[in-house]
Design an enzyme around this catalytic site. Structure first.
Site, short mmCIF file in Angstrom:
data_model
loop_
_atom_site.label_atom_id
_atom_site.label_comp_id
_atom_site.label_asym_id
_atom_site.label_seq_id
_atom_site.Cartn_x
_atom_site.Cartn_y
_atom_site.Cartn_z
CB CYS A 54 -1.06 -0.06 1.10
SG CYS A 54 -2.02 1.23 1.27
CB CYS A 58 -1.53 3.87 8.27
SG CYS A 58 -2.56 4.74 6.52
CB CYS A 61 -0.76 -0.01 8.40
SG CYS A 61 -1.40 -1.31 7.16
CB CYS A 98 -15.23 -7.33 6.93
SG CYS A 98 -14.24 -5.54 6.61
CB CYS A 130 -18.48 -4.97 5.61
SG CYS A 130 -17.69 -3.51 6.19
CB CYS A 190 -18.26 0.01 9.38
SG CYS A 190 -16.93 -0.53 10.38
NE ARG A 262 -17.69 -5.47 13.56
CZ ARG A 262 -17.82 -4.77 12.73
NH1 ARG A 262 -17.23 -3.84 12.09
NH2 ARG A 262 -19.32 -4.48 12.48
N1 SAM Z 1 -6.78 0.41 3.39
C1 SAM Z 1 -8.01 0.85 3.89
C2 SAM Z 1 -8.12 1.98 4.89
O1 SAM Z 1 -7.09 2.40 5.15
O2 SAM Z 1 -9.05 2.41 4.78
C3 SAM Z 1 -8.58 -0.40 4.50
C4 SAM Z 1 -7.82 -1.58 5.51
S1 SAM Z 1 -7.19 -0.96 6.91
C5 SAM Z 1 -6.25 -2.31 7.23
C6 SAM Z 1 -8.43 -0.81 8.02
C7 SAM Z 1 -8.05 -0.43 9.45
O3 SAM Z 1 -7.57 -1.47 10.22
C8 SAM Z 1 -7.45 0.78 9.62
O4 SAM Z 1 -8.27 1.84 9.49
C9 SAM Z 1 -7.13 0.58 11.19
O5 SAM Z 1 -7.96 1.21 12.06
C10 SAM Z 1 -6.89 -1.04 11.42
N2 SAM Z 1 -5.72 -1.39 11.66
C11 SAM Z 1 -4.57 -1.63 10.47
N3 SAM Z 1 -3.36 -2.03 11.27
C12 SAM Z 1 -3.80 -2.09 12.42
C13 SAM Z 1 -3.10 -2.41 13.41
N4 SAM Z 1 -1.55 -2.89 13.20
N5 SAM Z 1 -3.48 -2.38 14.91
C14 SAM Z 1 -4.70 -2.17 14.97
N6 SAM Z 1 -5.67 -1.89 14.04
C15 SAM Z 1 -5.10 -1.72 12.74
C1 DTB Z 2 -11.22 -2.39 11.41
O1 DTB Z 2 -11.72 -1.52 12.28
N1 DTB Z 2 -10.56 -3.43 12.03
C2 DTB Z 2 -10.26 -4.55 10.99
C3 DTB Z 2 -11.30 -4.04 9.96
N2 DTB Z 2 -11.66 -2.94 10.25
C4 DTB Z 2 -10.66 -3.73 8.51
C5 DTB Z 2 -8.86 -4.69 10.65
C6 DTB Z 2 -7.84 -4.95 11.91
C7 DTB Z 2 -6.55 -4.72 11.89
C8 DTB Z 2 -5.88 -5.60 10.77
C9 DTB Z 2 -4.44 -5.68 11.21
C10 DTB Z 2 -3.68 -6.53 10.49
O2 DTB Z 2 -4.33 -7.63 10.59
O3 DTB Z 2 -2.47 -6.39 9.99
FE1 SF4 Z 3 -2.77 1.05 3.54
FE2 SF4 Z 3 -2.74 0.22 5.81
FE3 SF4 Z 3 -3.16 2.61 5.52
FE4 SF4 Z 3 -5.04 0.95 4.86
S1 SF4 Z 3 -4.20 1.29 6.92
S2 SF4 Z 3 -4.44 2.77 3.82
S3 SF4 Z 3 -3.73 -0.66 4.17
S4 SF4 Z 3 -1.33 1.60 4.94
#
Ligand code: SAM
Ligand code: DTB
Ligand code: SF4
Length: 334
Positions: A54, A58, A61, A98, A130, A190, A262
């Site tokens: 990506c 963030c 992430c 989802c 979702c 959501c 959630r």
């Molecule tokens: N790329 C899309 C976005 O950012 O909207 C969707 C996927 S992203 C992985 C969805 C959500 O997962 C993020 O907004 C964040 O709240 C959560 N998330 C991602 N990495 C995480 C982590 N290491 N720990 C907790 N929550 C995480």
């Molecule tokens: C949300 O709020 N939490 C989910 C879903 N929406 C997409 C994602 C959780 C984090 C996942 C981090 C990972 O698995 O790397």
């Molecule tokens: Fe990309 Fe992760 Fe940010 Fe979603 S949360 S936009 S997958 S870097």
């Protein structure tokens, strides 16, 4: 009691958040019982339909291409794979699937057409679908609606004030814009956030304030606990204390009484007792899995069978999918 307000002041939310703990839990549990069947828990299954690589930065992430993490990028899954995962989930009592893609935004290309196809097929299985695909235009939201999409996930993640400390490649307004675009359709919203990014309590209150002043409120509000991912800037953040999680859930429950709250990422490290406190405080939705992960291997997720056992133990049951059909999908007979 109607009790649904869209004019919450930060001062009031702060007061709720700082209520003595057991009193706060009691108040949240009482609100929960007025608006929800307290026996029912929504169980959702995450599918990472496109993993890693990506362009966004963030800081939490595992899927950002800017950081060296153990995540291996994977192209868009094919529909059959997704349908198979959804079928197993359905057999286990899951009511929502989802689909997450590590995209900055949706583009109008063949990949989006494939996602629309997945949405149609999984919706046809009688599951709520979702998607979380990054930024979205109104037009794209309408196409997802026509495919039968039930919900779109787009988290605010933290406060407007703290946002640029965590993400520099997009703005808070970008986030709110996408939510607004989804609101032009019947797809439900959501949106929630993450605890443990180094934010202050004021940031948590500010984020809740933004969410609770959206009219209507997001139909679901995920509360994620940071999963510290090796290689990301936040790898060394301390664990979030459980009582902060409980306070956040209880406050969200009180100020957004009809929303599903959630308990999302980070649940795998909570004991049954800790999770029971979260349910008592008004959490009524979880992610469960059979591959031990949320979206990626960096973030564990409890197992379907272990969760069924926990729900049985607590006298809770899995909520069936909503009977509310997506209006446009019904019109076009999808
Ligand atoms: N790329 C899309 C976005 O950012 O909207 C969707 C996927 S992203 C992985 C969805 C959500 O997962 C993020 O907004 C964040 O709240 C959560 N998330 C991602 N990495 C995480 C982590 N290491 N720990 C907790 N929550 C995480
Ligand atoms: C949300 O709020 N939490 C989910 C879903 N929406 C997409 C994602 C959780 C984090 C996942 C981090 C990972 O698995 O790397
Ligand atoms: Fe990309 Fe992760 Fe940010 Fe979603 S949360 S936009 S997958 S870097």
């Amino acid at each position: 009691m109607s009790g649904i307000r869209y004019d919450w002041q930060e001062l009031e939310i702060r007061e709720v958040y700082n209520t003595p703990l057991l009193e706060l839990i009691y108040q949240a549990a009482s609100v929960h019982r007025q608006f929800h069947d307290p026996k029912q828990i929504q169980v959702c299954k995450l599918i990472s339909i496109k993993t890693g690589g990506c362009p966004e930065d963030c800081s939490y992430c595992a899927q950002s291409s800017r950081y060296q993490t153990e995540v291996k990028p994977q192209a868009l899954l094919d529909k059959e794979t997704v349908v198979n995962i959804a079928q197993t989930a359905k057999q286990k009592g899951v009511s929502r699937v989802c689909m997450g893609a590590a995209w900055r935004e949706v583009r109008d290309n063949s990949q989006f057409e494939k996602v629309l196809d997945m949405v149609k097929d999984v919706t046809d299985m009688g599951l709520e679908v979702c998607c979380t695909l990054g930024m979205l235009t109104t037009d794209q939201a309408k196409r997802l609606e026509a495919a039968g999409l039930y919900a779109y996930n787009h988290n605010l993640d933290t406060s407007a004030e703290y946002y640029s400390t965590i993400i520099t490649t997009r703005t808070y307004s970008d986030r709110l814009n996408t939510i607004e675009n989804v609101r032009q359709t019947n797809v439900t919203v959501c949106s929630g956030g993450i605890l443990g990014l180094g934010e202050s309590i004021e940031d948590r209150i500010s984020m809740l304030h933004t969410l609770a002043n959206l009219d209507p409120h997001p139909e679901s509000v995920p509360i994620n606990i940071l999963s510290q991912v090796e290689g990301t800037p936040l790898e060394n953040q301390p664990d979030v204390p459980i009582w902060d999680v409980v306070r956040m859930i209880a406050t969200a429950r009180i100020i957004m009484p009809t929303s599903d709250v959630r308990l999302s990422a980070g649940r795998a490290r909570l004991s049954q007792v800790e999770q029971a406190f979260c349910f008592m405080a008004g959490a009524n939705s979880i992610f469960s899995s059979d591959d031990n992960k949320m979206l990626t291997v960096t973030t564990p997720c409890p197992d379907y069978d272990a969760d069924q056992e926990m729900l049985n133990l607590l006298g809770l049951e899995m909520r069936p999918p909503s009977q509310r059909p997506n209006r446009v999908a019904t019109q076009v007979g999808v």
